[in-house]
Design a protein around this motif. Structure first.
Motif, PDB file in Angstrom:
ATOM      1  N   LEU A   1      16.200   2.931  -4.533  1.00  0.00           N
ATOM      2  CA  LEU A   1      16.252   2.259  -3.234  1.00  0.00           C
ATOM      3  C   LEU A   1      15.650   0.861  -3.384  1.00  0.00           C
ATOM      4  O   LEU A   1      14.429   0.706  -3.417  1.00  0.00           O
ATOM      5  N   PRO A   2      16.489  -0.174  -3.512  1.00  0.00           N
ATOM      6  CA  PRO A   2      15.968  -1.548  -3.614  1.00  0.00           C
ATOM      7  C   PRO A   2      15.432  -2.013  -2.263  1.00  0.00           C
ATOM      8  O   PRO A   2      16.156  -2.046  -1.271  1.00  0.00           O
ATOM      9  N   LEU A   3      14.148  -2.371  -2.234  1.00  0.00           N
ATOM     10  CA  LEU A   3      13.488  -2.747  -0.984  1.00  0.00           C
ATOM     11  C   LEU A   3      13.585  -4.242  -0.708  1.00  0.00           C
ATOM     12  O   LEU A   3      13.340  -4.679   0.409  1.00  0.00           O
ATOM     13  N   GLY A   4      13.940  -5.030  -1.732  1.00  0.00           N
ATOM     14  CA  GLY A   4      14.027  -6.481  -1.555  1.00  0.00           C
ATOM     15  C   GLY A   4      12.780  -7.189  -2.044  1.00  0.00           C
ATOM     16  O   GLY A   4      12.018  -6.661  -2.855  1.00  0.00           O
ATOM     17  N   ARG A   5      12.555  -8.389  -1.537  1.00  0.00           N
ATOM     18  CA  ARG A   5      11.394  -9.183  -1.951  1.00  0.00           C
ATOM     19  C   ARG A   5      10.106  -8.482  -1.542  1.00  0.00           C
ATOM     20  O   ARG A   5      10.041  -7.865  -0.468  1.00  0.00           O
ATOM     21  N   PRO A   6       9.068  -8.558  -2.358  1.00  0.00           N
ATOM     22  CA  PRO A   6       7.798  -7.920  -1.988  1.00  0.00           C
ATOM     23  C   PRO A   6       7.299  -8.336  -0.613  1.00  0.00           C
ATOM     24  O   PRO A   6       6.782  -7.516   0.144  1.00  0.00           O
ATOM     25  N   ALA A   7       7.485  -9.599  -0.272  1.00  0.00           N
ATOM     26  CA  ALA A   7       7.008 -10.094   1.024  1.00  0.00           C
ATOM     27  C   ALA A   7       7.747  -9.438   2.186  1.00  0.00           C
ATOM     28  O   ALA A   7       7.218  -9.362   3.300  1.00  0.00           O
ATOM     29  N   ASP A   8       8.976  -8.943   1.960  1.00  0.00           N
ATOM     30  CA  ASP A   8       9.713  -8.273   3.032  1.00  0.00           C
ATOM     31  C   ASP A   8       9.090  -6.921   3.366  1.00  0.00           C
ATOM     32  O   ASP A   8       9.064  -6.513   4.524  1.00  0.00           O
ATOM     33  N   GLY A   9       8.620  -6.224   2.352  1.00  0.00           N
ATOM     34  CA  GLY A   9       8.024  -4.913   2.580  1.00  0.00           C
ATOM     35  C   GLY A   9       6.562  -4.974   2.981  1.00  0.00           C
ATOM     36  O   GLY A   9       6.066  -4.091   3.689  1.00  0.00           O
ATOM     37  N   PHE A  10       5.884  -6.037   2.547  1.00  0.00           N
ATOM     38  CA  PHE A  10       4.439  -6.164   2.800  1.00  0.00           C
ATOM     39  C   PHE A  10       4.174  -7.561   3.360  1.00  0.00           C
ATOM     40  O   PHE A  10       3.563  -8.404   2.700  1.00  0.00           O
ATOM     41  N   PRO A  11       4.615  -7.822   4.587  1.00  0.00           N
ATOM     42  CA  PRO A  11       4.623  -9.196   5.115  1.00  0.00           C
ATOM     43  C   PRO A  11       3.249  -9.804   5.326  1.00  0.00           C
ATOM     44  O   PRO A  11       3.125 -11.036   5.357  1.00  0.00           O
ATOM     45  N   ARG A  12       2.207  -9.001   5.469  1.00  0.00           N
ATOM     46  CA  ARG A  12       0.871  -9.549   5.716  1.00  0.00           C
ATOM     47  C   ARG A  12       0.000  -9.560   4.465  1.00  0.00           C
ATOM     48  O   ARG A  12      -1.163  -9.953   4.525  1.00  0.00           O
ATOM     49  N   ALA A  13       0.543  -9.122   3.357  1.00  0.00           N
ATOM     50  CA  ALA A  13      -0.240  -9.098   2.124  1.00  0.00           C
ATOM     51  C   ALA A  13      -0.326 -10.502   1.521  1.00  0.00           C
ATOM     52  O   ALA A  13       0.644 -11.264   1.578  1.00  0.00           O
ATOM     53  N   PRO A  14      -1.469 -10.875   0.958  1.00  0.00           N
ATOM     54  CA  PRO A  14      -1.581 -12.179   0.281  1.00  0.00           C
ATOM     55  C   PRO A  14      -0.573 -12.252  -0.866  1.00  0.00           C
ATOM     56  O   PRO A  14      -0.624 -11.455  -1.805  1.00  0.00           O
ATOM     57  N   ALA A  15       0.334 -13.198  -0.788  1.00  0.00           N
ATOM     58  CA  ALA A  15       1.450 -13.264  -1.738  1.00  0.00           C
ATOM     59  C   ALA A  15       0.976 -13.380  -3.177  1.00  0.00           C
ATOM     60  O   ALA A  15       1.498 -12.704  -4.076  1.00  0.00           O
ATOM     61  N   GLU A  16      -0.020 -14.226  -3.424  1.00  0.00           N
ATOM     62  CA  GLU A  16      -0.475 -14.440  -4.796  1.00  0.00           C
ATOM     63  C   GLU A  16      -1.121 -13.178  -5.367  1.00  0.00           C
ATOM     64  O   GLU A  16      -0.883 -12.811  -6.532  1.00  0.00           O
TER      65      GLU A  16
END
Length: 329
Positions: free
Chosen positions: A56-71
């Motif tokens: 199951l491809p979830l997409g970009r990490p930021a799409d699944g975890f929008p409030r997580a610090p990207a770095e």
């Protein structure tokens, strides 16, 4: 026989040409296919089989975890030797043969909702064919246990025509999830809520005369106990499968990613109904799993999703089990 140096070089070149020729003519096309995905082991006197519904491809990490610090999230993925530009989850359904009943925990994405069934791409919806490859026929199942009513867990209950895939099975889930995901008044907020509710209604309606409501701490069938773990959905449950002094806890969607959500269990996930409650539940349950040292079957962790949760710094770590299990506990 005497051979000159020039003749020897000529003969060697000719032989090399002849040796190389067959491999060029025998070039075969790439197949691009995999073997059916199922894995069998035992839990005490029970026989258990993990069966895949596909990646199951979830997409970009930021799409699944929008409030997580990207770095920080990128660092966690790199340290786990995972690509930082896309998250792919597994879908590990569990079959339990107790000797008296055949039980399936979660049904995968299925194909009941047409194009919506492919919202995460074409790699899902493989459960039915993999069940058959593992030796199971849909009519053999006595009970389907749902951890919750999301698309990738409940949409495999019926086919594209709305007919029951498991004609002889009862379906067990939390009453709170049943009510929430069949209520059109909840079609608000994120865009996915509309197809999620329409899909739950179609799949659960077909079993309306054979629904079983689960309760926290109660056995659903002998040897399988429901454990309330709300937040991801209002009625999300885990299931403890116990036999012969051995226990495997099927955690459903307690944590979706083996690195991100164990290292940072308080981070919110985009598909949680109540992200704050989900984070609290995740921390509580992960701590319990690490303390009890039971085996875990995680629906979305790397195939076949069996391992342990261990404490690691301020979070937790996933310890995959070996693939030579004859029994676990």
């Amino acid at each position: 026989m005497h051979m000159t140096r020039r003749e020897a070089f000529g003969l060697a070149a000719a032989l090399g040409t002849l040796a190389a020729a067959p491999s060029a003519r025998a070039a075969a096309p790439k197949l691009g296919t995999q073997a059916p995905a199922w894995y069998r082991f035992t839990i005490g006197d029970f026989e258990a089989t993990v069966v895949s519904d596909g990646a199951l491809p979830l997409g970009r990490p930021a799409d699944g975890f929008p409030r997580a610090p990207a770095e920080e999230m990128q660092t966690i993925l790199r340290e786990a030797y995972l690509p930082a530009d896309g998250v792919v989850l597994e879908q590990n359904a569990l079959v339990v043969n107790t000797g008296r009943q055949l039980i399936l925990i979660d049904t995968g994405m299925g194909d009941s909702m047409g194009e919506a069934s492919r919202m995460f791409g074409p790699t899902t919806g493989k459960l039915r064919e993999n069940l058959r490859a593992a030796g199971f026929q849909p009519e053999q199942f006595d009970m389907i246990l749902l951890t919750h009513a999301h698309c990738d867990h409940a949409w495999g209950l019926v086919d594209a025509n709305g007919q029951r895939v498991f004609p002889n099975a009862q379906v067990a889930l939390a009453e709170s999830d049943l009510r929430y995901w069949t209520d059109d008044n909840n079609k608000r907020g994120p865009a996915f809520m509309v197809p999620f509710i329409d899909g739950a209604k179609k799949n659960l309606e077909a079993y309306r005369d054979r629904l079983v409501m689960i309760r926290d701490g109660a056995e659903v069938v002998p040897g399988i106990t429901a454990i309330a773990a709300p937040g991801h959905t209002v009625g999300h449950h885990c299931y403890a499968v116990s036999s012969g002094g051995m226990t495997v806890v099927n955690t459903g969607d307690l944590a979706h990613h083996q690195a991100i959500m164990l290292r940072r269990p308080s981070w919110e996930f985009a598909y949680d109904t109540d992200p704050a409650q989900s984070a609290r539940t995740r921390v509580r349950m992960l701590d319990r799993l690490a303390t009890d040292r039971h085996h875990v079957l995680s629906y979305h962790f790397p195939w076949p999703g069996i391992g342990h949760v261990a404490r690691a710094g301020e979070g937790y770590a996933w310890m995959p089990a070996g693939m030579n299990l004859s029994g676990v506990g």
